[in-house]
Design a protein around this motif. Structure first.
Motif, mmCIF file in Angstrom:
data_model
loop_
_atom_site.group_PDB
_atom_site.id
_atom_site.type_symbol
_atom_site.label_atom_id
_atom_site.label_comp_id
_atom_site.label_asym_id
_atom_site.label_seq_id
_atom_site.Cartn_x
_atom_site.Cartn_y
_atom_site.Cartn_z
ATOM 1 N N ALA A 11 -75.528 -8.354 19.747
ATOM 2 C CA ALA A 11 -74.406 -8.738 20.195
ATOM 3 C C ALA A 11 -73.940 -10.003 21.172
ATOM 4 C CB ALA A 11 -73.273 -7.996 21.365
ATOM 5 N N SER A 12 -73.457 -11.178 21.376
ATOM 6 C CA SER A 12 -72.984 -12.297 21.738
ATOM 7 C C SER A 12 -72.844 -11.865 23.308
ATOM 8 C CB SER A 12 -72.120 -12.991 21.177
ATOM 9 O OG SER A 12 -70.789 -12.158 21.539
ATOM 10 N N ASN A 13 -73.324 -13.006 24.426
ATOM 11 C CA ASN A 13 -72.740 -12.480 25.432
ATOM 12 C C ASN A 13 -71.758 -12.064 25.621
ATOM 13 O OD1 ASN A 13 -74.967 -12.945 25.888
ATOM 14 N ND2 ASN A 13 -75.069 -15.363 26.474
ATOM 15 N N GLY A 14 -70.384 -12.821 25.236
ATOM 16 C CA GLY A 14 -69.121 -12.962 25.010
ATOM 17 C C GLY A 14 -68.831 -10.915 25.616
ATOM 18 N N THR A 15 -69.247 -10.396 24.140
ATOM 19 C CA THR A 15 -68.775 -9.705 24.186
ATOM 20 C C THR A 15 -69.977 -8.072 24.221
ATOM 21 O OG1 THR A 15 -69.078 -9.382 21.260
ATOM 22 C CG2 THR A 15 -69.635 -7.414 21.993
ATOM 23 N N ILE A 16 -71.433 -8.835 25.067
ATOM 24 C CA ILE A 16 -72.209 -7.671 26.321
ATOM 25 C C ILE A 16 -70.984 -7.534 27.781
ATOM 26 C CG2 ILE A 16 -73.588 -7.944 27.833
ATOM 27 C CD1 ILE A 16 -74.968 -6.878 25.048
ATOM 28 N N GLN A 17 -70.070 -9.131 28.126
ATOM 29 C CA GLN A 17 -69.236 -9.527 28.690
ATOM 30 C C GLN A 17 -68.238 -7.884 28.643
ATOM 31 O OE1 GLN A 17 -70.222 -10.567 32.105
ATOM 32 N NE2 GLN A 17 -72.450 -10.601 30.739
ATOM 33 N N GLN A 18 -67.698 -7.963 27.615
ATOM 34 C CA GLN A 18 -66.802 -7.391 27.017
ATOM 35 C C GLN A 18 -66.173 -6.443 27.748
ATOM 36 O OE1 GLN A 18 -65.369 -8.993 23.339
ATOM 37 N NE2 GLN A 18 -63.084 -9.935 24.474
#
Length: 91
Positions: A11-18
């Motif tokens: 997953a993208s870093n943004g998705t991981i952060q979410q």
């Protein structure tokens, strides 16, 4: 008993952060369940029920209501299981 299986995904870093933010909110909900249940017990000398706990948690979090309910139900299940096992420090 729960059995776990490790599942790999990308997953993208943004998705991981979410996902991590949802995890933090879930932990906050769990902690608030503990606080609400303890305060209710100290006031009423009985355990808080499912509907009362859900009312106290309603509208406090930026998460889907079913996710909030799921955390509350898991807390109640864990509490009731602890009481059934005779562990007195669950209060």
């Amino acid at each position: 008993m729960y059995r776990g299986q490790r599942v790999y995904f990308s997953a993208s870093n943004g998705t991981i952060q979410q996902l991590m933010e949802c995890n933090r909110i879930s932990a906050q909900i769990w902690n608030d369940c503990l606080t609400e249940a303890r305060n209710y017990y100290l006031t009423h000398q009985k355990w808080i029920g499912k509907s009362q706990l859900q009312k106290r948690l309603k509208g406090k979090y930026h998460l889907h209501s079913q996710s909030i309910q799921a955390v509350a139900h898991k807390y109640l299940f864990a509490r009731d299981s602890t009481i059934q096992k005779g562990i007195k420090t669950a209060k």
